[in-house]
Design an enzyme around this catalytic site. Structure first.
Site, PDB file in Angstrom:
ATOM      1  CG  ASP A 126      -2.194   0.686   0.989  1.00  0.00           C
ATOM      2  OD1 ASP A 126      -2.470   1.417  -0.165  1.00  0.00           O
ATOM      3  OD2 ASP A 126      -3.147   0.611   1.898  1.00  0.00           O
ATOM      4  CD  GLU A 147      -3.213   5.260   1.241  1.00  0.00           C
ATOM      5  OE1 GLU A 147      -4.336   5.542   0.733  1.00  0.00           O
ATOM      6  OE2 GLU A 147      -2.794   4.031   1.446  1.00  0.00           O
ATOM      7  CG  HIS A 183      -2.212   3.616  -3.362  1.00  0.00           C
ATOM      8  ND1 HIS A 183      -2.945   3.962  -2.144  1.00  0.00           N
ATOM      9  CD2 HIS A 183      -2.148   4.326  -3.992  1.00  0.00           C
ATOM     10  CE1 HIS A 183      -3.309   5.075  -2.244  1.00  0.00           C
ATOM     11  NE2 HIS A 183      -2.628   5.594  -3.447  1.00  0.00           N
ATOM     12  CG  HIS A 208      -3.624   3.283   5.836  1.00  0.00           C
ATOM     13  ND1 HIS A 208      -4.839   2.942   6.112  1.00  0.00           N
ATOM     14  CD2 HIS A 208      -3.346   2.553   4.401  1.00  0.00           C
ATOM     15  CE1 HIS A 208      -5.473   2.343   5.186  1.00  0.00           C
ATOM     16  NE2 HIS A 208      -4.599   2.378   4.062  1.00  0.00           N
ATOM     17  CG  HIS A 219      -7.989   5.269   4.034  1.00  0.00           C
ATOM     18  ND1 HIS A 219      -6.690   5.535   3.957  1.00  0.00           N
ATOM     19  CD2 HIS A 219      -7.991   4.367   2.939  1.00  0.00           C
ATOM     20  CE1 HIS A 219      -6.037   4.765   3.121  1.00  0.00           C
ATOM     21  NE2 HIS A 219      -6.898   4.182   2.715  1.00  0.00           N
ATOM     22  CD  GLU A 279      -6.846  -0.340   3.924  1.00  0.00           C
ATOM     23  OE1 GLU A 279      -5.936  -0.413   3.367  1.00  0.00           O
ATOM     24  OE2 GLU A 279      -7.858   0.461   3.377  1.00  0.00           O
TER      25      GLU A 279
END
Length: 272
Positions: A5, A7, A57, A101, A112, A131
């Site tokens: 990912d 972020e 992502h 994240h 998020h 996640e």
């Protein structure tokens, strides 16, 4: 396998850093690729004979294939059945959560869960979920240990709960949702490589953990819950909340993907 990912990648702190097509994104996709290469180097040094990198992502077309360590293969592009975890069912001996994240409703850089800001909370079997924790539960179903988690310091703190045996690398320290004290890539690369090499000591298949699961999702607006509740298996449990049960985590994550996709399609401009 690396679930990559963006972020939580080195230096990323701002929306435009991770939005495809922006000038900052062009810069940070190189730093993102650098993080991935650092982990590949460590995994190979620790004995990995093959590394599959799953782009996880946004549109899942951010990493630079031409700059990827040639010892790895890259799975890129959208609409993968297991999304961020595509490939977990292919016999891999361990998974790395890179650039992760914190979850929706939590402090953390660009925090998020799947949707950028429409989801205010997710719960897996009654416990707050991110996640990372959702993907860890899916990995457990296939008997795959989480070897390493990287992201900001708060992401690493969350990972201690859902992946207690994993190596942790905090590439930045959260100041706010859009600010962090960042470690330069020369240092994060060394940290990621060292942690990945050490993590290979834990690689190897585990006993699968299979069972039913319940996922609850809370949105920031009532119409998003109403939209998601049109799925036959989804219950409308509150003004802004839905829930559903699934026989196993694979089915749960596929249903979660449907719920988030439908809710995202119901967002209307600035009013959400």
């Amino acid at each position: 396998m690396i679930s990559a990912d963006m972020e939580g990648a080195t230096g990323v702190t701002w929306t435009d850093d991770v939005v495809p097509g922006t000038e900052p994104w062009q810069r940070f996709r190189r730093l993102f690729t650098g993080d991935v290469n650092a982990v590949i180097a460590g995994l190979c040094a620790g004995g990995a004979g093959d590394v599959l990198v799953n782009e996880a992502h946004s549109a899942q077309r951010n990493l630079l294939l031409e700059e990827l360590d040639p010892r790895a293969r890259m799975l890129t592009g959208r609409h993968k059945p297991l999304s961020m975890m595509q490939g977990i069912d292919s016999g891999v001996a361990g998974v790395v959560f890179l650039g992760y994240h914190t979850g929706a409703g939590c402090d953390g850089v660009l925090s998020h869960t799947y949707l950028p800001n429409q989801i205010t909370g997710v719960w897996l079997d009654g416990a707050p979920a991110s996640e990372g924790s959702l993907n860890a539960a899916l990995a457990a179903e296939y008997g795959v240990p989480v070897l390493l988690v990287s992201g900001d310091d708060l992401t690493c703190a969350q990972a201690r709960e859902y992946a207690p045996g994993a190596e942790l690398v905090a590439v930045k320290e959260c100041v706010s949702r859009y600010a962090a004290i960042c470690t330069p890539p020369a240092r994060t690369a060394a940290q990621l490589t060292g942690a990945a090499e050490a993590a290979m000591a834990r690689a190897g298949r585990c006993e699968p953990v299979i069972g039913p699961h319940r996922i609850e999702v809370e949105f920031d607006a009532s119409h998003l819950a109403q939209a998601a509740a049109i799925v036959p298996t989804v219950e409308h449990t509150g003004v802004r909340r839905v829930a559903f049960d699934a026989a196993d985590m694979t089915a749960a994550m596929k249903a979660f993907k449907v719920v988030t996709a439908i809710a995202d399609s119901a967002v209307q401009g600035k009013y959400g």
